[in-house]
Design a protein around this motif. Structure first.
Motif, PDB file in Angstrom:
ATOM      1  N   LYS A  10       0.833  -1.208   0.000  1.00  0.00           N
ATOM      2  CA  LYS A  10       0.000   0.000   0.000  1.00  0.00           C
ATOM      3  C   LYS A  10       0.872   1.263   0.000  1.00  0.00           C
ATOM      4  CE  LYS A  10      -4.217  -1.599   2.328  1.00  0.00           C
ATOM      5  NZ  LYS A  10      -4.215  -2.972   1.888  1.00  0.00           N
ATOM      6  N   VAL A  12       0.514   5.470  -0.202  1.00  0.00           N
ATOM      7  CA  VAL A  12      -0.339   6.649  -0.216  1.00  0.00           C
ATOM      8  C   VAL A  12       0.466   7.793  -0.830  1.00  0.00           C
ATOM      9  CG1 VAL A  12      -1.474   8.386   1.219  1.00  0.00           C
ATOM     10  CG2 VAL A  12      -1.796   5.965   1.721  1.00  0.00           C
ATOM     11  N   THR A  63      -3.352   4.738  -2.979  1.00  0.00           N
ATOM     12  CA  THR A  63      -4.408   5.686  -2.618  1.00  0.00           C
ATOM     13  C   THR A  63      -3.843   7.077  -2.869  1.00  0.00           C
ATOM     14  OG1 THR A  63      -5.308   4.230  -0.919  1.00  0.00           O
ATOM     15  CG2 THR A  63      -5.834   6.567  -0.724  1.00  0.00           C
ATOM     16  N   LYS A  87      -6.984   4.252  -5.918  1.00  0.00           N
ATOM     17  CA  LYS A  87      -8.124   4.494  -5.019  1.00  0.00           C
ATOM     18  C   LYS A  87      -8.351   6.003  -4.893  1.00  0.00           C
ATOM     19  CE  LYS A  87      -7.976   0.190  -2.600  1.00  0.00           C
ATOM     20  NZ  LYS A  87      -7.133  -0.599  -1.701  1.00  0.00           N
ATOM     21  N   SER A 135      -6.245   5.461   5.962  1.00  0.00           N
ATOM     22  CA  SER A 135      -5.458   5.058   4.802  1.00  0.00           C
ATOM     23  C   SER A 135      -3.960   5.244   5.073  1.00  0.00           C
ATOM     24  CB  SER A 135      -5.894   5.951   3.643  1.00  0.00           C
ATOM     25  OG  SER A 135      -5.764   5.309   2.479  1.00  0.00           O
TER      26      SER A 135
END
Ligand code: ADP
Length: 308
Positions: A10, A12, A63, A87, A135
């Motif tokens: 993940k 961001v 994201t 996202k 997030s």
């Protein structure tokens, strides 16, 4: 190592979303003059968006935290991010300000003039960052640039640092940064010009890159990567320094190569590779991008880098 979709790490990305509007003409107009141009091209851009797309194409679950206006440019940008599997739930809409645009004029020699109207990018606020807390908490790596308000950058870095996250900053457009901010970074990735603005050292070779990296590092960040265009990147990881050469490729357009580099670096770091391995991967990804025209259109996919 190939990336299986459900094992994606993940990332961001916090930053700008713009639309680049480019007109090519024989020459640039002088003040007060109107000239007839040639081709008009409209492309999605913004360092935040470019880096988010790079990280997504290179294998991360991305994201993107950003802000767009309530207009056609914003709608179009959102569609682009969705089509890249990014996202978008923390891409906020500003009803007061338009989406960010960059007006670019290019003459027949490739010389350009650019005006950026940052619009909604400048209203991305600490409150917006708060909304994306979960997030950020779940992220493996946070990637951020300076095309949004500095207090929002500081707030986001502070939050991520407090959560024990690896934060990577591309300090562009360059501006003086507080030690308080720099100390909370895992890595900072300036190009030569940005390194010079941060340190006052003109970066042109290994010696000057080393000196600039040392000065930045003394402000409290352990890892400094100075990107050096076709010469690759100078890496200072704690006390270890290394120059990692760029791939020798036929250069067509270097627009956005630094963004591909940062996206790629973040992806490899999120997968647990060392900083040096990650810089080598980033050199390869960015070298593919410079063989193609455009910024986002030139960003390679993971399989292209893996087979190189
Ligand atoms: P920015 O786009 O931020 O100005 P650089 O120009 O330093 O950043 O480029 C970033 C990275 O892109 C370099 O470290 C290198 O890996 C790659 N790169 C840039 N130009 C070339 C080139 N002509 N040939 C191969 N790789 C390049």
């Amino acid at each position: 190592m190939s990336t299986i979709y459900n094992q994606r790490k993940k990332i961001v990305v916090i930053g700008s979303s713009n639309t680049d509007m480019t007109v090519k003409a024989q020459r640039l107009p002088i003040p007060g003059e109107t000239i007839l141009g040639g081709t008009f091209i409209m492309n999605p851009g913004g360092k935040g968006a470019n880096q988010a797309i790079a990280a997504a194409r290179l294998g991360a679950d991305v994201t993107f935290i950003s802000k767009i206006g309530n207009d056609l440019f914003g709608i179009q940008a959102l569609e682009t991010y969705k089509s890249e599997m990014i996202k978008t739930e923390y891409i906020f809409t500003d009803n007061q300000n338009p989406s960010g645009v960059a007006l670019i004029s290019i003459d027949s020699f490739g010389e350009n003039c650019i005006i950026v109207a940052a619009g909604a990018n400048m209203s991305l606020s600490p409150q917006d960052i708060n909304k994306a807390f979960n997030s950020i908490k779940e992220a493996d790596v946070i990637l951020i640039q300076l095309e949004i308000p500095l207090d929002t950058v500081e707030y986001a870095v502070d939050m991520a640092y407090g959560l024990g996250k690896k934060v990577i900053l591309k300090p562009a457009p360059a501006r003086p940064l507080s030690v308080k901010l720099i100390k909370k970074l895992y890595a900072i990735v300036p190009n030569r010009v940005e390194a010079e603005i941060l340190t006052g050292i003109k970066v042109s070779d290994e010696k000057s890159a080393h000196k600039a990296a040392q000065i930045i590092s003394r402000k409290g960040v352990g890892n400094v990567v100075v990107t050096m265009g076709k010469n690759g990147a100078f890496v200072k990881e704690g006390d270890a320094c290394r120059w990692l050469l760029a791939k020798d490729v036929e250069t067509v357009d270097t627009t956005g190569s630094g963004d591909v580099f940062c996206g790629a670096l973040s992806v490899y770091l999120s997968e647990g590779y060392s900083l040096m391995e990650s810089v080598a991967f980033a050199n390869t990804a960015a070298a593919i991008a410079v063989t193609r025209i455009g910024a986002q259109s030139a960003i390679p996919f993971r399989y292209e880098v893996d087979i190189t």
